[in-house]
Design a protein around this motif. Structure first.
Motif, mmCIF file in Angstrom:
data_model
loop_
_atom_site.group_PDB
_atom_site.id
_atom_site.type_symbol
_atom_site.label_atom_id
_atom_site.label_comp_id
_atom_site.label_asym_id
_atom_site.label_seq_id
_atom_site.Cartn_x
_atom_site.Cartn_y
_atom_site.Cartn_z
ATOM 1 N N LYS A 112 0.833 -1.207 0.000
ATOM 2 C CA LYS A 112 0.000 0.000 0.000
ATOM 3 C C LYS A 112 0.868 1.258 0.000
ATOM 4 O O LYS A 112 0.600 2.209 -0.743
ATOM 5 C CB LYS A 112 -0.936 -0.020 1.219
ATOM 6 C CG LYS A 112 -1.845 1.162 1.329
ATOM 7 C CD LYS A 112 -2.876 1.187 0.243
ATOM 8 C CE LYS A 112 -3.872 2.316 0.483
ATOM 9 N NZ LYS A 112 -4.908 2.372 -0.512
ATOM 10 N N LEU A 113 1.939 1.249 0.806
ATOM 11 C CA LEU A 113 2.855 2.396 0.830
ATOM 12 C C LEU A 113 3.530 2.587 -0.525
ATOM 13 O O LEU A 113 3.649 3.702 -1.025
ATOM 14 C CB LEU A 113 3.923 2.209 1.911
ATOM 15 C CG LEU A 113 3.431 2.295 3.356
ATOM 16 C CD1 LEU A 113 4.551 1.906 4.313
ATOM 17 C CD2 LEU A 113 2.925 3.696 3.653
ATOM 18 N N ARG A 114 3.952 1.501 -1.117
ATOM 19 C CA ARG A 114 4.620 1.556 -2.432
ATOM 20 C C ARG A 114 3.660 2.061 -3.506
ATOM 21 O O ARG A 114 4.035 2.885 -4.343
ATOM 22 C CB ARG A 114 5.143 0.164 -2.785
ATOM 23 C CG ARG A 114 5.790 0.063 -4.116
ATOM 24 C CD ARG A 114 7.237 0.461 -4.084
ATOM 25 N NE ARG A 114 7.827 0.147 -5.387
ATOM 26 C CZ ARG A 114 8.539 0.989 -6.079
ATOM 27 N NH1 ARG A 114 8.819 2.183 -5.609
ATOM 28 N NH2 ARG A 114 9.014 0.648 -7.250
ATOM 29 N N LEU A 115 2.433 1.565 -3.487
ATOM 30 C CA LEU A 115 1.435 2.017 -4.463
ATOM 31 C C LEU A 115 1.168 3.509 -4.324
ATOM 32 O O LEU A 115 0.961 4.209 -5.313
ATOM 33 C CB LEU A 115 0.138 1.234 -4.313
ATOM 34 C CG LEU A 115 0.156 -0.209 -4.803
ATOM 35 C CD1 LEU A 115 -1.127 -0.922 -4.389
ATOM 36 C CD2 LEU A 115 0.347 -0.270 -6.300
ATOM 37 N N GLY A 116 1.177 3.989 -3.089
ATOM 38 C CA GLY A 116 0.977 5.425 -2.853
ATOM 39 C C GLY A 116 2.073 6.270 -3.474
ATOM 40 O O GLY A 116 1.840 7.407 -3.878
ATOM 41 N N ARG A 117 3.270 5.712 -3.560
ATOM 42 C CA ARG A 117 4.397 6.462 -4.143
ATOM 43 C C ARG A 117 4.433 6.386 -5.660
ATOM 44 O O ARG A 117 4.779 7.362 -6.321
ATOM 45 C CB ARG A 117 5.720 5.935 -3.585
ATOM 46 C CG ARG A 117 5.973 6.321 -2.156
ATOM 47 C CD ARG A 117 7.415 6.082 -1.755
ATOM 48 N NE ARG A 117 7.854 4.702 -1.922
ATOM 49 C CZ ARG A 117 7.782 3.756 -0.986
ATOM 50 N NH1 ARG A 117 7.263 4.048 0.188
ATOM 51 N NH2 ARG A 117 8.222 2.551 -1.230
ATOM 52 N N ILE A 118 4.085 5.251 -6.249
ATOM 53 C CA ILE A 118 4.292 5.108 -7.697
ATOM 54 C C ILE A 118 3.016 5.176 -8.521
ATOM 55 O O ILE A 118 3.082 5.362 -9.723
ATOM 56 C CB ILE A 118 5.040 3.804 -8.032
ATOM 57 C CG1 ILE A 118 4.211 2.584 -7.654
ATOM 58 C CG2 ILE A 118 6.390 3.759 -7.383
ATOM 59 C CD1 ILE A 118 4.785 1.293 -8.184
ATOM 60 N N ARG A 119 1.857 5.037 -7.896
ATOM 61 C CA ARG A 119 0.607 5.056 -8.668
ATOM 62 C C ARG A 119 -0.397 5.999 -8.016
ATOM 63 O O ARG A 119 -1.538 5.623 -7.789
ATOM 64 C CB ARG A 119 0.021 3.646 -8.734
ATOM 65 C CG ARG A 119 0.897 2.660 -9.478
ATOM 66 C CD ARG A 119 0.192 1.353 -9.582
ATOM 67 N NE ARG A 119 -1.056 1.533 -10.289
ATOM 68 C CZ ARG A 119 -1.392 0.869 -11.390
ATOM 69 N NH1 ARG A 119 -0.600 -0.024 -11.881
ATOM 70 N NH2 ARG A 119 -2.545 1.091 -11.981
ATOM 71 N N ARG A 120 -0.002 7.181 -7.752
ATOM 72 C CA ARG A 120 -0.839 8.128 -7.019
ATOM 73 C C ARG A 120 -2.201 8.373 -7.671
ATOM 74 O O ARG A 120 -3.207 8.464 -7.007
ATOM 75 C CB ARG A 120 -0.129 9.468 -6.886
ATOM 76 C CG ARG A 120 1.079 9.413 -6.023
ATOM 77 C CD ARG A 120 1.792 10.748 -6.067
ATOM 78 N NE ARG A 120 3.147 10.590 -5.587
ATOM 79 C CZ ARG A 120 3.581 11.139 -4.477
ATOM 80 N NH1 ARG A 120 2.793 11.877 -3.752
ATOM 81 N NH2 ARG A 120 4.815 10.951 -4.103
ATOM 82 N N ASP A 121 -2.220 8.475 -8.971
ATOM 83 C CA ASP A 121 -3.453 8.854 -9.657
ATOM 84 C C ASP A 121 -4.226 7.662 -10.212
ATOM 85 O O ASP A 121 -5.249 7.836 -10.849
ATOM 86 C CB ASP A 121 -3.136 9.827 -10.788
ATOM 87 C CG ASP A 121 -2.162 9.227 -11.793
ATOM 88 O OD1 ASP A 121 -1.441 8.288 -11.427
ATOM 89 O OD2 ASP A 121 -2.138 9.704 -12.931
#
Length: 155
Positions: A59-68
């Motif tokens: 979830k943290l990683r997704l927040g950094r690389i797939r914000r939109d």
């Protein structure tokens, strides 16, 4: 004790050769890249608690690389994935999952796209320890080679 005739030959004993160690890792990927990967320490298993920890890191990683972009998680029906603890964590983390029918290998794209390419890449490579292997993944060497395969899977 073994009973045999006096003139019979002793049974052959085969030399025991240490087999290649297996390394278990969890990988999440999309059509562009390997999004998140974790290696499991030797002699440990994936249980609900461990999988939830992995989901939090994802979830943290997704927040950094797939914000939109929204992400949909597809995982199989292994017990750590379907436990009540995991289902609660998925709701809490607001991760959407795609249902996976039991015994449906045709719905596991990793089996057809990710793992064969990974095996092809690793064939002939030998690593003295787990750290060397995990460092090779951390450096992004595998990610760049898998890009075309992952794109083919998504199309």
């Amino acid at each position: 004790m073994e009973y045999r005739h006096k003139i019979s030959q002793s049974p052959r004993k085969f030399k025991v050769v240490a087999s290649a160690r297996k390394v278990l890792f969890t990988v999440f990927w999309d059509m562009e890249r390997v999004v998140h990967m974790e290696f499991l320490e030797q002699k440990q298993t994936v249980n609900s608690e461990r999988y939830i920890s992995t989901l939090r890191a994802l979830k943290l990683r997704l927040g950094r690389i797939r914000r939109d972009k929204d992400s949909i998680l597809q995982h199989d029906n292994a017990r750590p994935h379907t436990s009540l603890q995991t289902q609660d964590a998925l709701r809490q983390l607001e991760l959407t999952t795609l249902p996976h029918r039991a015994y449906s290998p045709d719905l596991a794209p990793s089996e057809y796209y990710l793992f064969p390419q990974l095996k092809k890449y690793l064939k002939g490579h030998h690593y003295d320890n787990d750290e060397e292997l995990s460092q090779m993944f951390a450096d992004g060497a595998v990610d760049s080679r898998l890009h075309s395969s992952l794109t083919a899977c998504a199309n």
